[in-house]
Design a protein around this motif. Sequence first.
Motif, PDB file in Angstrom:
ATOM      1  N   LEU A 181       0.851  -1.190   0.000  1.00  0.00           N
ATOM      2  CA  LEU A 181       0.000   0.000   0.000  1.00  0.00           C
ATOM      3  C   LEU A 181       0.882   1.233   0.000  1.00  0.00           C
ATOM      4  O   LEU A 181       2.056   1.186   0.387  1.00  0.00           O
ATOM      5  CB  LEU A 181      -0.975  -0.003   1.169  1.00  0.00           C
ATOM      6  CG  LEU A 181      -0.456  -0.137   2.600  1.00  0.00           C
ATOM      7  CD1 LEU A 181       0.127   1.153   3.145  1.00  0.00           C
ATOM      8  CD2 LEU A 181      -1.578  -0.619   3.508  1.00  0.00           C
ATOM      9  N   ASN A 218      -4.510   7.370  -2.291  1.00  0.00           N
ATOM     10  CA  ASN A 218      -4.180   6.206  -1.474  1.00  0.00           C
ATOM     11  C   ASN A 218      -4.510   4.942  -2.258  1.00  0.00           C
ATOM     12  O   ASN A 218      -5.547   4.880  -2.927  1.00  0.00           O
ATOM     13  CB  ASN A 218      -4.994   6.232  -0.179  1.00  0.00           C
ATOM     14  CG  ASN A 218      -4.923   7.572   0.521  1.00  0.00           C
ATOM     15  OD1 ASN A 218      -3.913   7.919   1.114  1.00  0.00           O
ATOM     16  ND2 ASN A 218      -5.997   8.351   0.432  1.00  0.00           N
ATOM     17  N   LEU A 251      -3.764   0.367  -2.795  1.00  0.00           N
ATOM     18  CA  LEU A 251      -3.167  -0.908  -2.425  1.00  0.00           C
ATOM     19  C   LEU A 251      -3.359  -1.906  -3.558  1.00  0.00           C
ATOM     20  O   LEU A 251      -4.221  -1.742  -4.420  1.00  0.00           O
ATOM     21  CB  LEU A 251      -3.758  -1.445  -1.120  1.00  0.00           C
ATOM     22  CG  LEU A 251      -5.260  -1.758  -1.013  1.00  0.00           C
ATOM     23  CD1 LEU A 251      -5.650  -3.052  -1.719  1.00  0.00           C
ATOM     24  CD2 LEU A 251      -5.669  -1.833   0.449  1.00  0.00           C
ATOM     25  N   ASN A 257      -8.755   8.040   2.528  1.00  0.00           N
ATOM     26  CA  ASN A 257      -7.884   7.072   3.203  1.00  0.00           C
ATOM     27  C   ASN A 257      -8.737   5.923   3.738  1.00  0.00           C
ATOM     28  O   ASN A 257      -9.477   6.076   4.704  1.00  0.00           O
ATOM     29  CB  ASN A 257      -7.124   7.745   4.349  1.00  0.00           C
ATOM     30  CG  ASN A 257      -6.062   6.830   4.944  1.00  0.00           C
ATOM     31  OD1 ASN A 257      -6.088   5.616   4.755  1.00  0.00           O
ATOM     32  ND2 ASN A 257      -5.122   7.416   5.670  1.00  0.00           N
ATOM     33  N   PHE A 282      -7.366   2.741   4.393  1.00  0.00           N
ATOM     34  CA  PHE A 282      -6.506   1.705   4.958  1.00  0.00           C
ATOM     35  C   PHE A 282      -7.019   1.249   6.327  1.00  0.00           C
ATOM     36  O   PHE A 282      -7.353   2.064   7.184  1.00  0.00           O
ATOM     37  CB  PHE A 282      -5.067   2.196   5.096  1.00  0.00           C
ATOM     38  CG  PHE A 282      -4.433   2.596   3.792  1.00  0.00           C
ATOM     39  CD1 PHE A 282      -4.749   1.952   2.608  1.00  0.00           C
ATOM     40  CD2 PHE A 282      -3.494   3.624   3.747  1.00  0.00           C
ATOM     41  CE1 PHE A 282      -4.158   2.313   1.416  1.00  0.00           C
ATOM     42  CE2 PHE A 282      -2.898   3.996   2.557  1.00  0.00           C
ATOM     43  CZ  PHE A 282      -3.228   3.346   1.379  1.00  0.00           C
ATOM     44  N   GLY A 283      -7.044  -0.055   6.533  1.00  0.00           N
ATOM     45  CA  GLY A 283      -7.449  -0.625   7.806  1.00  0.00           C
ATOM     46  C   GLY A 283      -8.945  -0.770   7.999  1.00  0.00           C
ATOM     47  O   GLY A 283      -9.390  -1.309   9.005  1.00  0.00           O
ATOM     48  N   THR A 303      -6.812  -8.419   2.439  1.00  0.00           N
ATOM     49  CA  THR A 303      -5.777  -7.434   2.145  1.00  0.00           C
ATOM     50  C   THR A 303      -4.948  -7.201   3.407  1.00  0.00           C
ATOM     51  O   THR A 303      -5.446  -7.285   4.529  1.00  0.00           O
ATOM     52  CB  THR A 303      -6.385  -6.104   1.676  1.00  0.00           C
ATOM     53  OG1 THR A 303      -7.336  -5.645   2.639  1.00  0.00           O
ATOM     54  CG2 THR A 303      -7.067  -6.275   0.324  1.00  0.00           C
ATOM     55  N   ASP A 363      -3.743  -4.699   4.905  1.00  0.00           N
ATOM     56  CA  ASP A 363      -3.936  -3.548   5.788  1.00  0.00           C
ATOM     57  C   ASP A 363      -4.880  -3.868   6.944  1.00  0.00           C
ATOM     58  O   ASP A 363      -4.981  -3.083   7.894  1.00  0.00           O
ATOM     59  CB  ASP A 363      -4.475  -2.347   5.007  1.00  0.00           C
ATOM     60  CG  ASP A 363      -5.795  -2.652   4.309  1.00  0.00           C
ATOM     61  OD1 ASP A 363      -5.903  -3.736   3.696  1.00  0.00           O
ATOM     62  OD2 ASP A 363      -6.708  -1.810   4.359  1.00  0.00           O
ATOM     63  N   SER A 371     -11.807  -5.969   0.431  1.00  0.00           N
ATOM     64  CA  SER A 371     -10.905  -6.261   1.541  1.00  0.00           C
ATOM     65  C   SER A 371     -10.639  -7.746   1.743  1.00  0.00           C
ATOM     66  O   SER A 371      -9.681  -8.108   2.427  1.00  0.00           O
ATOM     67  CB  SER A 371     -11.470  -5.692   2.849  1.00  0.00           C
ATOM     68  OG  SER A 371     -11.536  -4.285   2.811  1.00  0.00           O
TER      69      SER A 371
END
Length: 246
Positions: free
Chosen positions: A65, A76, A78, A126, A128-129, A197, A199, A232
């Motif tokens: 990422l 952003n 990935l 964003n 991510f996560g 994924t 993240d 994800s």
Amino acid sequence: MFSYRIILLTLLFLWLSTKGGNSTSPLFRYCFNHENYTDPSPYATNLNQLLNLLYTKVPPHGFGLASTGQAQDQVNGLALCRGDVNTTNCTSCVNEASKKLLERCPYKKGAIIWYDYCLLKYSNENFFGEIDEKNKFYMVNVYDVEGDAGSFNGKVSELLSYLSYKASESSVLYASGELKLDEEEGSKMVYGLAQCTGDLGGSSCKKCLDDAVAEIPDCCDGKQGGRVVGGSCYVRYELYPIVESS
């Protein structure tokens, strides 16, 4: 959400989950952010830099990422390669995904594309996560299983639930395996994959995969193969080996 899923199901019956599928062709793509950018612009430059970064970062480890730019021009992204795919095929898939996503979602500030070997996603937000619960589709083999569909469905659920646990406990958030359909010698096997994924943390991965497994009956009841594929995570089962030989 219900109508959205039905539309995707109708479309994706055209992609049969058959052995020897073309790993170089996109499974699906979604231009999920309808806000446009212009080219040339800082956002376009940052997006190209991001895709180049992912092409470099992802193949050695199977996941990567990155973020480029700042404020409203930040991008952003990935990319994830299937856990059994070698570095050469991972590199080719990420490269092809980068090109196709720009072609099929031109000037969009957020988009995702899936292949058999990889996925690639970028956004001006964003993400991510966070579990991506919006970008999702099904693939299903149109052929019914022979014999007791209820027993078969139970075996699929058993296998994929186990792989969900194994993947969430793995450092690479990936697991594959198989299960006999009955105890007789020479019994057919059902094969499965589960992956998240990189993240996501282990608990988020488990939730994502468990939710995907719970959707298998909605799309693939009594079918010889099926997938629930998201932004994800994904789960997949088939009546033939899926994992590439090393």
